[in-house]
Design a protein around this motif. Sequence first.
Motif, PDB file in Angstrom:
ATOM      1  N   TYR A 173      20.543  13.582 -59.955  1.00  0.00           N
ATOM      2  CA  TYR A 173      20.951  14.553 -60.977  1.00  0.00           C
ATOM      3  C   TYR A 173      22.404  14.312 -61.387  1.00  0.00           C
ATOM      4  CZ  TYR A 173      16.791  17.372 -59.824  1.00  0.00           C
ATOM      5  OH  TYR A 173      15.516  17.816 -59.625  1.00  0.00           O
ATOM      6  N   LEU A 174      23.273  14.110 -60.388  1.00  0.00           N
ATOM      7  CA  LEU A 174      24.697  13.920 -60.671  1.00  0.00           C
ATOM      8  C   LEU A 174      24.961  12.618 -61.419  1.00  0.00           C
ATOM      9  CD1 LEU A 174      26.245  15.187 -57.308  1.00  0.00           C
ATOM     10  CD2 LEU A 174      26.337  16.319 -59.526  1.00  0.00           C
ATOM     11  N   ILE A 175      24.241  11.545 -61.025  1.00  0.00           N
ATOM     12  CA  ILE A 175      24.403  10.272 -61.736  1.00  0.00           C
ATOM     13  C   ILE A 175      24.003  10.435 -63.200  1.00  0.00           C
ATOM     14  CG2 ILE A 175      23.553   7.896 -61.928  1.00  0.00           C
ATOM     15  CD1 ILE A 175      23.251   7.906 -58.867  1.00  0.00           C
ATOM     16  N   HIS A 176      22.884  11.105 -63.425  1.00  0.00           N
ATOM     17  CA  HIS A 176      22.424  11.332 -64.794  1.00  0.00           C
ATOM     18  C   HIS A 176      23.439  12.166 -65.573  1.00  0.00           C
ATOM     19  CE1 HIS A 176      19.785  12.043 -68.173  1.00  0.00           C
ATOM     20  NE2 HIS A 176      19.915  13.353 -68.018  1.00  0.00           N
ATOM     21  N   ARG A 177      23.983  13.183 -64.943  1.00  0.00           N
ATOM     22  CA  ARG A 177      24.938  14.052 -65.631  1.00  0.00           C
ATOM     23  C   ARG A 177      26.171  13.288 -66.061  1.00  0.00           C
ATOM     24  NH1 ARG A 177      27.244  18.743 -62.054  1.00  0.00           N
ATOM     25  NH2 ARG A 177      25.163  19.581 -62.421  1.00  0.00           N
ATOM     26  N   TRP A 178      26.776  12.522 -65.165  1.00  0.00           N
ATOM     27  CA  TRP A 178      28.043  11.882 -65.481  1.00  0.00           C
ATOM     28  C   TRP A 178      27.869  10.638 -66.343  1.00  0.00           C
ATOM     29  CZ3 TRP A 178      32.113  14.673 -65.282  1.00  0.00           C
ATOM     30  CH2 TRP A 178      32.166  15.753 -64.385  1.00  0.00           C
ATOM     31  N   LEU A 179      26.754   9.943 -66.181  1.00  0.00           N
ATOM     32  CA  LEU A 179      26.467   8.862 -67.119  1.00  0.00           C
ATOM     33  C   LEU A 179      26.280   9.413 -68.530  1.00  0.00           C
ATOM     34  CD1 LEU A 179      23.988   6.402 -65.320  1.00  0.00           C
ATOM     35  CD2 LEU A 179      26.303   5.911 -66.105  1.00  0.00           C
ATOM     36  N   GLY A 180      25.628  10.570 -68.629  1.00  0.00           N
ATOM     37  CA  GLY A 180      25.415  11.201 -69.926  1.00  0.00           C
ATOM     38  C   GLY A 180      26.715  11.614 -70.583  1.00  0.00           C
ATOM     39  N   ILE A 181      27.623  12.148 -69.802  1.00  0.00           N
ATOM     40  CA  ILE A 181      28.922  12.556 -70.344  1.00  0.00           C
ATOM     41  C   ILE A 181      29.657  11.358 -70.932  1.00  0.00           C
ATOM     42  CG2 ILE A 181      31.222  13.366 -69.646  1.00  0.00           C
ATOM     43  CD1 ILE A 181      29.800  15.305 -67.733  1.00  0.00           C
ATOM     44  N   VAL A 182      29.531  10.200 -70.274  1.00  0.00           N
ATOM     45  CA  VAL A 182      30.224   8.992 -70.732  1.00  0.00           C
ATOM     46  C   VAL A 182      29.499   8.339 -71.909  1.00  0.00           C
ATOM     47  CG1 VAL A 182      30.915   6.656 -70.068  1.00  0.00           C
ATOM     48  CG2 VAL A 182      31.224   8.560 -68.463  1.00  0.00           C
ATOM     49  N   LEU A 183      28.156   8.320 -71.889  1.00  0.00           N
ATOM     50  CA  LEU A 183      27.411   7.460 -72.793  1.00  0.00           C
ATOM     51  C   LEU A 183      26.697   8.160 -73.948  1.00  0.00           C
ATOM     52  CD1 LEU A 183      25.797   5.045 -70.187  1.00  0.00           C
ATOM     53  CD2 LEU A 183      27.578   4.488 -71.843  1.00  0.00           C
ATOM     54  N   CYS A 184      26.621   9.492 -73.948  1.00  0.00           N
ATOM     55  CA  CYS A 184      25.844  10.155 -74.998  1.00  0.00           C
ATOM     56  C   CYS A 184      26.416   9.908 -76.390  1.00  0.00           C
ATOM     57  CB  CYS A 184      25.746  11.657 -74.720  1.00  0.00           C
ATOM     58  SG  CYS A 184      24.301  12.074 -73.710  1.00  0.00           S
ATOM     59  N   LEU A 185      27.731   9.809 -76.505  1.00  0.00           N
ATOM     60  CA  LEU A 185      28.320   9.486 -77.801  1.00  0.00           C
ATOM     61  C   LEU A 185      27.879   8.099 -78.265  1.00  0.00           C
ATOM     62  CD1 LEU A 185      31.957  10.888 -77.505  1.00  0.00           C
ATOM     63  CD2 LEU A 185      30.268  11.507 -79.254  1.00  0.00           C
ATOM     64  N   PHE A 186      27.877   7.129 -77.337  1.00  0.00           N
ATOM     65  CA  PHE A 186      27.411   5.789 -77.672  1.00  0.00           C
ATOM     66  C   PHE A 186      25.957   5.822 -78.134  1.00  0.00           C
ATOM     67  CE2 PHE A 186      31.094   4.190 -75.442  1.00  0.00           C
ATOM     68  CZ  PHE A 186      31.334   2.960 -76.036  1.00  0.00           C
ATOM     69  N   MET A 187      25.126   6.555 -77.413  1.00  0.00           N
ATOM     70  CA  MET A 187      23.705   6.570 -77.735  1.00  0.00           C
ATOM     71  C   MET A 187      23.443   7.241 -79.078  1.00  0.00           C
ATOM     72  SD  MET A 187      22.074   7.221 -73.950  1.00  0.00           S
ATOM     73  CE  MET A 187      20.384   7.177 -74.530  1.00  0.00           C
ATOM     74  N   ALA A 188      24.140   8.340 -79.356  1.00  0.00           N
ATOM     75  CA  ALA A 188      23.991   8.994 -80.659  1.00  0.00           C
ATOM     76  C   ALA A 188      24.388   8.033 -81.775  1.00  0.00           C
ATOM     77  CB  ALA A 188      24.839  10.267 -80.709  1.00  0.00           C
TER      78      ALA A 188
END
Length: 488
Positions: free
Chosen positions: A6-21
């Motif tokens: 859960y934590l890995i998913h959360r912090w990867l998302g914080i870093v990468l969601c802008l890239f993915m969008a």
Amino acid sequence: MKRKLYLIHRWLGIVLCLFMAMWFFSGVVMMYVGYPKLSHAERLAALPELDGVNCCATLEQWLQAAGRDGEPAAVRLTSVAGRPRALLNYGRAGVVALDGVSGLRVDGVGADDALAAARAFMPGVPAFHEDLVDEDAFSHSKALDAQRPLHRIQMADAASTRLYVSARTGEVVRDASASERGWNWVGSWIHWLYPFRGGVTERFWNDIVTYSSIAATVLALLGMLVGVWRWRFSGRFRSGSRSPYREPWMRWHHLLGLLFGTLTVTFIFSGLMSMNPFKVLDSGAPKVGQQQRWQAARFTLPAREALRRLAASGFEARELEWRVVDGAGYFLAWDGQGRTRLLAAGGEDGAQPFAAFDIARMRALGGAMLASSKVTEASVLSEYDTYYYSRDAHTMTGGMKHLPVLRLKFDDPHTTWLYLDPSSGAVVKQLDGHQRAKRWLFALLHSWDWAPLLERRPWWDLWMIVICAGGMLISVTGIVIGWRRLRP
């Protein structure tokens, strides 16, 4: 263990969601506006007919004036600023340009010469020299490396076209309208992370794209796993929902992830496959085209006589190539519509232009290219197949491909397929098992270039937009959740 994931998913998302969008949004832009390029058809259409009366110096004169050891890998006669120009390609040693008529070497193309080339390319349009650059946001392509540096010429036409003229050969090698340049800032330029091209980050660009794609793939996979773990398949939570999240942004992120998660994973993963990470898609199979060695001795017919015979047959040649096919020399001529004619260059008496080689000869030629292996299947394709097909000109692999072609399948260790074009005698495509796998892992899953969809537009457009919209919505909800987590 679940808590850590859960934590890995959360912090990867914080870093990468802008890239993915950004990847999903720019992907939609690229469906309709590709990275600027000058197609073969556009370039031929802008060239004048080669004049067989006043052209040309002999091949021997060109080779002597080039001043290079060994023979060139390719020779081409084209036009620059309305005047014939010979281009001798020596591979890694670069391209040598020569005046086609006098045979004198062209050592560098200045601003005035670049303007003349641009005005001939777009007659009647005022042209203005901007500057000389090695590379800019719209000329990152490796295909231009042999042509650098580039003169940037601004044309005063309705589309505000910018032309790129090679300072080595004088050719116009790229065009980019104002609309293309504008859309590319939010299209290909950002999609391919070209902000990291040039400067101190240039040598890290490949690693940046590769590792960010790996991280994004892991993020999407973990998101699907977490989403399934958190979904109540039997029974419901107190809220009456199968999702445990009551807060709207969390709830929508969960539901959208379950709905579009698989497509999001395939989109990001297929983008990673385009980079061929760690060379996993390389098989080490040799390129069979390298076996056709260019030799000047194979060409005894002067270019002037070749152009005369082509004109007499009613063919208006705008470009001429010296080619070796099955050990013999031939001229390959192109007209302004991209049509071709062949002419034997060995000095045969009465040799006349012809449209294509005999299929039986192409079959024998292709079989000899892998003489140690057996041809298991030979097919003449009058329609495109799964691996040899056409896309819109603006796309990355776009452009019309000739038909018919001869497809040969071999029983060699690499399970090689060859596609031979009878209109040129060339191997136009070589595939091994790894490359066919890339076609599915990248081309299909990333841009869905699948014939039943491509032939039924706008269904392809709708499918692609749905994929990108779903992935972008997942990313946007992730951005909001991440911002709320980080804010004071």
